[in-house]
Design a protein around this motif. Sequence first.
Motif, PDB file in Angstrom:
ATOM      1  N   VAL A  15      -7.409  16.198 -20.337  1.00 40.21           N
ATOM      2  CA  VAL A  15      -8.543  16.557 -19.489  1.00 40.21           C
ATOM      3  C   VAL A  15      -8.131  17.482 -18.338  1.00 40.21           C
ATOM      4  CG1 VAL A  15      -9.944  14.539 -20.049  1.00 40.21           C
ATOM      5  CG2 VAL A  15      -8.329  14.424 -18.149  1.00 40.21           C
ATOM      6  N   ASP A  16      -6.848  17.839 -18.300  1.00 45.49           N
ATOM      7  CA  ASP A  16      -6.296  18.714 -17.264  1.00 45.49           C
ATOM      8  C   ASP A  16      -6.690  18.242 -15.871  1.00 45.49           C
ATOM      9  OD1 ASP A  16      -4.915  20.843 -16.088  1.00 45.49           O
ATOM     10  OD2 ASP A  16      -6.670  22.147 -16.154  1.00 45.49           O
ATOM     11  N   SER A  17      -6.334  16.978 -15.598  1.00 43.32           N
ATOM     12  CA  SER A  17      -6.720  16.383 -14.319  1.00 43.32           C
ATOM     13  C   SER A  17      -5.773  15.236 -13.970  1.00 43.32           C
ATOM     14  CB  SER A  17      -8.148  15.854 -14.423  1.00 43.32           C
ATOM     15  OG  SER A  17      -8.553  15.296 -13.202  1.00 43.32           O
ATOM     16  N   PRO A  18      -5.624  14.964 -12.688  1.00 43.15           N
ATOM     17  CA  PRO A  18      -4.851  13.780 -12.299  1.00 43.15           C
ATOM     18  C   PRO A  18      -5.560  12.492 -12.722  1.00 43.15           C
ATOM     19  CG  PRO A  18      -5.113  15.269 -10.440  1.00 43.15           C
ATOM     20  CD  PRO A  18      -6.034  15.748 -11.522  1.00 43.15           C
ATOM     21  N   THR A  19      -4.778  11.454 -12.910  1.00 42.55           N
ATOM     22  CA  THR A  19      -5.311  10.118 -13.171  1.00 42.55           C
ATOM     23  C   THR A  19      -4.897   9.216 -12.014  1.00 42.55           C
ATOM     24  OG1 THR A  19      -3.347   9.451 -14.415  1.00 42.55           O
ATOM     25  CG2 THR A  19      -5.188  10.391 -15.680  1.00 42.55           C
ATOM     26  N   TYR A  20      -5.737   8.263 -11.694  1.00 43.26           N
ATOM     27  CA  TYR A  20      -5.519   7.384 -10.554  1.00 43.26           C
ATOM     28  C   TYR A  20      -5.551   5.938 -11.025  1.00 43.26           C
ATOM     29  CZ  TYR A  20      -6.820  11.736  -8.325  1.00 43.26           C
ATOM     30  OH  TYR A  20      -6.865  13.055  -7.960  1.00 43.26           O
ATOM     31  N   THR A  21      -4.464   5.221 -10.804  1.00 44.08           N
ATOM     32  CA  THR A  21      -4.382   3.819 -11.193  1.00 44.08           C
ATOM     33  C   THR A  21      -3.968   2.998  -9.985  1.00 44.08           C
ATOM     34  OG1 THR A  21      -3.687   4.484 -13.421  1.00 44.08           O
ATOM     35  CG2 THR A  21      -3.343   2.182 -12.800  1.00 44.08           C
ATOM     36  N   PHE A  22      -4.792   2.013  -9.658  1.00 41.48           N
ATOM     37  CA  PHE A  22      -4.476   1.088  -8.585  1.00 41.48           C
ATOM     38  C   PHE A  22      -3.778  -0.113  -9.197  1.00 41.48           C
ATOM     39  CE2 PHE A  22      -7.734   3.669  -6.711  1.00 41.48           C
ATOM     40  CZ  PHE A  22      -7.387   3.731  -5.371  1.00 41.48           C
ATOM     41  N   MET A  26       0.859  -1.182   0.000  1.00 42.66           N
ATOM     42  CA  MET A  26       0.000   0.000   0.000  1.00 42.66           C
ATOM     43  C   MET A  26       0.896   1.232   0.000  1.00 42.66           C
ATOM     44  SD  MET A  26      -3.191  -0.492   2.616  1.00 42.66           S
ATOM     45  CE  MET A  26      -2.211  -1.142   3.934  1.00 42.66           C
ATOM     46  N   LYS A  27       1.071   1.795  -1.162  1.00 44.18           N
ATOM     47  CA  LYS A  27       1.826   3.034  -1.203  1.00 44.18           C
ATOM     48  C   LYS A  27       1.233   3.953  -2.265  1.00 44.18           C
ATOM     49  CE  LYS A  27       5.441   1.557  -4.372  1.00 44.18           C
ATOM     50  NZ  LYS A  27       6.862   1.403  -4.596  1.00 44.18           N
ATOM     51  N   ILE A  28       1.594   5.199  -2.167  1.00 46.56           N
ATOM     52  CA  ILE A  28       1.142   6.215  -3.120  1.00 46.56           C
ATOM     53  C   ILE A  28       2.369   6.791  -3.799  1.00 46.56           C
ATOM     54  CG2 ILE A  28       0.004   8.449  -3.394  1.00 46.56           C
ATOM     55  CD1 ILE A  28      -1.550   7.859  -0.813  1.00 46.56           C
ATOM     56  N   THR A  29       2.352   6.819  -5.129  1.00 46.26           N
ATOM     57  CA  THR A  29       3.380   7.525  -5.883  1.00 46.26           C
ATOM     58  C   THR A  29       2.681   8.580  -6.733  1.00 46.26           C
ATOM     59  OG1 THR A  29       3.347   5.859  -7.643  1.00 46.26           O
ATOM     60  CG2 THR A  29       5.021   5.601  -5.948  1.00 46.26           C
ATOM     61  N   ILE A  30       3.297   9.738  -6.813  1.00 46.23           N
ATOM     62  CA  ILE A  30       2.695  10.869  -7.528  1.00 46.23           C
ATOM     63  C   ILE A  30       3.739  11.461  -8.461  1.00 46.23           C
ATOM     64  CG2 ILE A  30       1.481  13.070  -7.294  1.00 46.23           C
ATOM     65  CD1 ILE A  30       0.886  12.256  -4.387  1.00 46.23           C
ATOM     66  N   SER A  31       3.413  11.529  -9.733  1.00 45.80           N
ATOM     67  CA  SER A  31       4.360  12.083 -10.704  1.00 45.80           C
ATOM     68  C   SER A  31       4.579  13.571 -10.420  1.00 45.80           C
ATOM     69  CB  SER A  31       3.841  11.888 -12.126  1.00 45.80           C
ATOM     70  OG  SER A  31       2.744  12.750 -12.372  1.00 45.80           O
ATOM     71  N   PRO A  32       5.727  14.090 -10.815  1.00 38.63           N
ATOM     72  CA  PRO A  32       5.989  15.525 -10.600  1.00 38.63           C
ATOM     73  C   PRO A  32       4.940  16.435 -11.240  1.00 38.63           C
ATOM     74  CG  PRO A  32       8.028  14.396 -11.094  1.00 38.63           C
ATOM     75  CD  PRO A  32       6.912  13.390 -11.312  1.00 38.63           C
ATOM     76  N   VAL A  33       4.440  16.070 -12.406  1.00 39.93           N
ATOM     77  CA  VAL A  33       3.443  16.926 -13.066  1.00 39.93           C
ATOM     78  C   VAL A  33       2.114  16.877 -12.323  1.00 39.93           C
ATOM     79  CG1 VAL A  33       2.659  15.271 -14.815  1.00 39.93           C
ATOM     80  CG2 VAL A  33       2.637  17.706 -15.328  1.00 39.93           C
ATOM     81  N   ALA A  34       1.762  15.737 -11.734  1.00 39.60           N
ATOM     82  CA  ALA A  34       0.548  15.661 -10.914  1.00 39.60           C
ATOM     83  C   ALA A  34       0.729  16.472  -9.630  1.00 39.60           C
ATOM     84  CB  ALA A  34       0.210  14.210 -10.588  1.00 39.60           C
ATOM     85  N   GLN A  35       1.905  16.409  -9.042  1.00 38.77           N
ATOM     86  CA  GLN A  35       2.190  17.230  -7.862  1.00 38.77           C
ATOM     87  C   GLN A  35       1.994  18.710  -8.181  1.00 38.77           C
ATOM     88  OE1 GLN A  35       6.037  16.282  -6.047  1.00 38.77           O
ATOM     89  NE2 GLN A  35       5.879  14.274  -6.978  1.00 38.77           N
ATOM     90  N   GLN A  36       2.480  19.118  -9.335  1.00 39.81           N
ATOM     91  CA  GLN A  36       2.339  20.515  -9.748  1.00 39.81           C
ATOM     92  C   GLN A  36       0.867  20.880  -9.922  1.00 39.81           C
ATOM     93  OE1 GLN A  36       4.647  21.566 -13.207  1.00 39.81           O
ATOM     94  NE2 GLN A  36       3.598  23.505 -13.460  1.00 39.81           N
ATOM     95  N   TRP A  37       0.074  19.971 -10.502  1.00 37.35           N
ATOM     96  CA  TRP A  37      -1.358  20.231 -10.685  1.00 37.35           C
ATOM     97  C   TRP A  37      -2.027  20.467  -9.333  1.00 37.35           C
ATOM     98  CZ3 TRP A  37      -6.034  18.479  -9.095  1.00 37.35           C
ATOM     99  CH2 TRP A  37      -7.151  18.914  -9.817  1.00 37.35           C
ATOM    100  N   TYR A  38      -1.742  19.596  -8.363  1.00 38.49           N
ATOM    101  CA  TYR A  38      -2.322  19.770  -7.024  1.00 38.49           C
ATOM    102  C   TYR A  38      -1.891  21.103  -6.413  1.00 38.49           C
ATOM    103  CZ  TYR A  38      -3.806  14.867  -6.868  1.00 38.49           C
ATOM    104  OH  TYR A  38      -4.413  13.665  -7.107  1.00 38.49           O
TER     105      TYR A  38
END
Length: 100
Positions: free
Chosen positions: A87-94, A1-13
């Motif tokens: 779509v200018d939005s984060p994507t979430y993949t499990f 169980m971990k979360i990884t976030i790409s740099p571009v998604a971090q920037q979006w947030y």
Amino acid sequence: MKITISPVAQQWYQENIDLKPGDGLHFYGKVYGKTNVHQGYSIAFAKQKPQQPYYEVVYQQISYYFNDEDVWFFTGYDLQIDYDAKVDSPTYTFVDETSK
């Protein structure tokens, strides 16, 4: 169980949720919708500082986390967050933890 976030998604947030160093983003499952592994539930998030997170990862002094009551939603999976420019939005993949 971990979360990884790409740099571009971090920037979006940071730009769209106005996250700054010291802030937190709480991920959790909500009723309705779906993910690639959940039917009837989708992922949600709220800008909140973590109190006692079950899991936490910190990027650029911003906490991304889930709490004890959210474990059911993440058990057995890693969450990979990226960004879709179309779509200018984060994507979430499990991703199944055992598939590594």
